[in-house]
Design an enzyme around this catalytic site. Sequence first.
Site, PDB file in Angstrom:
ATOM      1  N   LYS A  65      53.193  27.616   9.363  1.00 31.46           N
ATOM      2  CA  LYS A  65      53.699  27.856   7.997  1.00 31.46           C
ATOM      3  C   LYS A  65      54.684  26.787   7.545  1.00 31.46           C
ATOM      4  CE  LYS A  65      52.476  32.660   7.873  1.00 31.46           C
ATOM      5  NZ  LYS A  65      51.722  32.686   9.165  1.00 31.46           N
TER       6      LYS A  65
HETATM    7  C1  LIG Z   1      50.420  33.059   9.285  1.00 23.71           C
HETATM    8  C2  LIG Z   1      49.800  32.766  10.603  1.00 23.71           C
HETATM    9  C3  LIG Z   1      48.406  32.858  10.803  1.00 23.71           C
HETATM   10  C4  LIG Z   1      47.458  33.316   9.721  1.00 23.71           C
HETATM   11  O1  LIG Z   1      47.348  32.405   8.666  1.00 23.71           O
HETATM   12  P1  LIG Z   1      46.756  32.896   7.259  1.00 23.71           P
HETATM   13  O2  LIG Z   1      46.933  31.760   6.349  1.00 23.71           O
HETATM   14  O3  LIG Z   1      47.594  34.094   6.879  1.00 23.71           O
HETATM   15  O4  LIG Z   1      45.337  33.261   7.477  1.00 23.71           O
HETATM   16  C5  LIG Z   1      47.901  32.545  12.051  1.00 23.71           C
HETATM   17  N1  LIG Z   1      48.713  32.184  13.059  1.00 23.71           N
HETATM   18  C6  LIG Z   1      50.049  32.074  12.911  1.00 23.71           C
HETATM   19  C7  LIG Z   1      50.885  31.706  14.081  1.00 23.71           C
HETATM   20  C8  LIG Z   1      50.643  32.360  11.688  1.00 23.71           C
HETATM   21  O5  LIG Z   1      51.972  32.261  11.552  1.00 23.71           O
END
Ligand SMILES: *Cc1c(COP(=O)(O)O)cnc(C)c1O
Length: 496
Positions: free
Chosen positions: A112
């Site tokens: 993120k």
């Molecule tokens: C947010 C997240 C995901 C999922 O990503 P999306 O964009 O919500 O599909 C997968 N792995 C980790 C570690 C995350 O923080």
Amino acid sequence: MATTFHSTRSTTDSLTAKQAIRKGIADDGGLFVSDSLGQTKVDIADLAGKTYQEIASDVLGALLPDFTAEELAQCIADAYGSQWSDERITPLKPLGEDYILELFNGPTSAFKDVALQILPRFMAHTTPSDGDPNEKIMILTATSGDTGKAALAGFADAPGTAITVFYPESKVSQVQELQMTTQIGANVNVAAVEGNFDDAQSAVKRIFGDKILAERLAKDSHVVLSSANSINVGRLVPQVVYYFSAYAQLLADQVINVGDEVEFVVPTGNFGDILAGYYAKLLGLPVKHLVVASDKNNVLFDFLTTGTYNRQRPFFQTISPSMDILISSNLERMLYYFSEGDTRLIAMLMNDLNKWGTYEIPEELLAKIRQLFGCGWANEDQVREMIADCWNKNHYVIDPHTACAYFVAQQMPRDPLTPRVILSTASPYKFPRVVNEALGFDATGTDFECMDVLARETGTTAPAALRGLEHAKVRFNTVVPIDGMERFVANAAEAL
Ligand SMILES: *Cc1c(COP(=O)(O)O)cnc(C)c1O
């Protein structure tokens, strides 16, 4: 033609990218989309050898045309600088016969960061729509763990903004909690909530919908609430960049030639990460398949195999908490584009979801989607096995989210002509206890002792920001009941 954004559920709005980023979500509850997506292609012929920052300027320039080249260059330089532990930002590494794209080398060790390091910088270039020159944006987020910290790190002391994060008390890991409660910055607020993530998330949605509160915040504190969730266009588009970066690295390593197709396997929750891969395809990247990898909350697997989305099912809290999601918000954008902009269909489906908890898409639409999107899922035992399998075969440690994708990749038939890239979304050091258990290492101590064991046993190093949390100063220890969240937000706004 100027790029404008409107809701997935109607075409009445007409917003610039900047306005869409500032606003976050459309008034009718839909997500902002642009009908000119894909009209401007990104040139892939000269990708090899370009830096991440150069690729970002090509891709973001195509997606956010109302930002000037100078504005974008500034945002990119600030967002993708020395806070990343690898100068390639998202390095691609061989993993057996596949490749792994590391998205976790940012300041909070989760993917993120890619989006949340740049979103506040985008916002700084937007201006209030209704003319209050003193208007401040307060980001409001409920988090099951990763989003909260990445958003805090991105928005801390960002000009013109503040941020309030709620997390469910005792439902995040020790490391995740400390990541949030030790966050520095004059404009940040953090509280634990007496309830689970869904309770906190629902309360945040209610706060967003509270018109009276909105008026009071605007009048008394010059504050508007906004979201840093992946429904925001400004969070989605930065993720398109690393698909191109992966391709550039495959070209540079002479794994592929310009035009060759590539397959991506993506650990998926809210469908933001994988949707960015679809945007990359629309911008001209040769993407053969995008494979959705879910955990035990396999609502997307069922949808992509049957055409029926049904959130009426048990919710599982798993060892891959960031994928524990029953409503995958960004799916709405994918359906919009695959239905060729049929806002009436989307409005109807989302209404069904709200009312009945389920919807069904036409068969032809499903068939079209399935030509591009594959799917699979892993249960928790399989996740643990895959963490061990990946270590035993490749001497590479993966986290439980990445392990879902690794599992799904192992289950798929391999096309020897199409390189396969597994997206890795978190550092294993964010989940050291689970990883140690899976690898048969000692997991009896604190999270920090687990980190030390993991480092010693595997010869890897914990990210300094994570290891350093043990002795960081805790700034926030407020616990609020669900019905106290609104007051907490109002107080935070007043204190600005
Ligand atoms: C947010 C997240 C995901 C999922 O990503 P999306 O964009 O919500 O599909 C997968 N792995 C980790 C570690 C995350 O923080």
